[in-house]
Motif scaffolding. Structure first.
Motif, short mmCIF file in Angstrom:
data_model
loop_
_atom_site.label_atom_id
_atom_site.label_comp_id
_atom_site.label_asym_id
_atom_site.label_seq_id
_atom_site.Cartn_x
_atom_site.Cartn_y
_atom_site.Cartn_z
N ALA A 124 1.69 -7.07 -6.37
CA ALA A 124 1.17 -6.53 -7.63
C ALA A 124 -0.19 -7.15 -7.97
O ALA A 124 -1.11 -6.46 -8.43
CB ALA A 124 2.16 -6.77 -8.76
N GLU A 125 -0.32 -8.44 -7.75
CA GLU A 125 -1.61 -9.11 -8.03
C GLU A 125 -2.70 -8.59 -7.10
O GLU A 125 -3.84 -8.38 -7.52
CB GLU A 125 -1.46 -10.63 -7.86
CG GLU A 125 -0.64 -11.28 -8.95
CD GLU A 125 -0.26 -12.72 -8.62
OE1 GLU A 125 0.11 -13.44 -9.57
OE2 GLU A 125 -0.31 -13.14 -7.44
N ALA A 126 -2.35 -8.36 -5.84
CA ALA A 126 -3.32 -7.84 -4.87
C ALA A 126 -3.78 -6.43 -5.27
O ALA A 126 -4.97 -6.11 -5.20
CB ALA A 126 -2.73 -7.83 -3.47
N GLU A 127 -2.84 -5.60 -5.70
CA GLU A 127 -3.19 -4.24 -6.12
C GLU A 127 -4.05 -4.25 -7.38
O GLU A 127 -5.00 -3.48 -7.50
CB GLU A 127 -1.93 -3.41 -6.32
CG GLU A 127 -1.24 -3.09 -5.01
CD GLU A 127 0.10 -2.40 -5.16
OE1 GLU A 127 0.73 -2.50 -6.25
OE2 GLU A 127 0.54 -1.77 -4.17
N ARG A 128 -3.75 -5.15 -8.31
CA ARG A 128 -4.55 -5.27 -9.52
C ARG A 128 -5.96 -5.75 -9.19
O ARG A 128 -6.95 -5.25 -9.72
CB ARG A 128 -3.85 -6.21 -10.50
CG ARG A 128 -4.43 -6.19 -11.90
CD ARG A 128 -3.58 -6.90 -12.95
NE ARG A 128 -2.87 -8.09 -12.53
CZ ARG A 128 -1.56 -8.14 -12.25
NH1 ARG A 128 -0.81 -7.08 -12.33
NH2 ARG A 128 -1.00 -9.29 -11.90
N ALA A 171 -7.90 -0.26 3.21
CA ALA A 171 -7.01 -0.57 4.34
C ALA A 171 -5.93 -1.56 3.91
O ALA A 171 -4.77 -1.43 4.31
CB ALA A 171 -7.82 -1.13 5.51
N MET A 172 -6.30 -2.54 3.09
CA MET A 172 -5.32 -3.50 2.58
C MET A 172 -4.25 -2.77 1.76
O MET A 172 -3.06 -3.02 1.93
CB MET A 172 -6.02 -4.56 1.72
CG MET A 172 -5.09 -5.57 1.06
SD MET A 172 -4.47 -5.14 -0.59
CE MET A 172 -5.95 -5.15 -1.57
N LYS A 173 -4.66 -1.84 0.93
CA LYS A 173 -3.70 -1.08 0.12
C LYS A 173 -2.76 -0.27 1.03
O LYS A 173 -1.55 -0.23 0.80
CB LYS A 173 -4.42 -0.17 -0.87
CG LYS A 173 -3.48 0.57 -1.80
CD LYS A 173 -4.24 1.21 -2.92
CE LYS A 173 -3.42 2.06 -3.86
NZ LYS A 173 -2.09 1.69 -4.13
#
Length: 151
Positions: A86-90, A137-139
């Motif tokens: 969640a933190e990465a997506e935010r 790409a990370m997403k």
């Protein structure tokens, strides 16, 4: 932006481009995705190791592209380790706002300090795709893998 700050940001981008952090395959990755920008030919492959707590325990990338594309991937890998999904997506959402010249309201001061170097990309709309390729790409890797395309 003042000329000295712009020059410093350019130096940071060039440093990350010439000496990318976390470059290379991650042998124990459990999520992998590729990104491709057909307009310029930039390619990136992002490797993630998500631990049992849902945190990014490892992250790396491979690929080739312009200085902005490689520097952005390098900065991203520096920032993602230890974060939850969640933190990465935010963080990705805030980064996208930043490089598009929009307000990134949720970005912490520490993250803003690291990512502000890419804010100047907003003045060059065609380069926004270069800056965001690794992030897309990370997403895709977080969502189970595949290929992310920026057009």
């Amino acid at each position: 932006m003042d000329a000295h700050l712009r020059e410093l940001y350019q130096e940071i981008i060039l440093d990350h481009s010439r000496h990318p952090r976390h470059f290379g395959a991650l042998p124990d990755a459990n999520r992998v995705a590729e990104g491709y920008n057909p307009l310029c030919g930039d390619k990136v492959k992002v490797y993630l190791k998500i631990d049992s707590d849902g945190r990014i325990a490892g992250v790396s990338f491979e690929g080739r592209g312009c200085a902005i594309s490689v520097a952005s991937a390098s900065l991203m890998t520096d920032l993602l380790r230890g974060r939850t999904i969640a933190e990465a997506e935010r963080l990705m959402g805030d980064f996208l706002h930043l490089v598009k010249g929009e307000e990134a309201k949720e970005l912490s001061n520490e993250d803003r300090e690291q990512l502000e170097v890419m804010a100047g990309v907003s003045a060059f709309p065609m380069r926004v795709k270069c800056a965001t390729l690794a992030w897309h790409a990370m997403k895709a890797a977080l969502e189970g893998g595949g290929t992310a395309k920026t057009e």
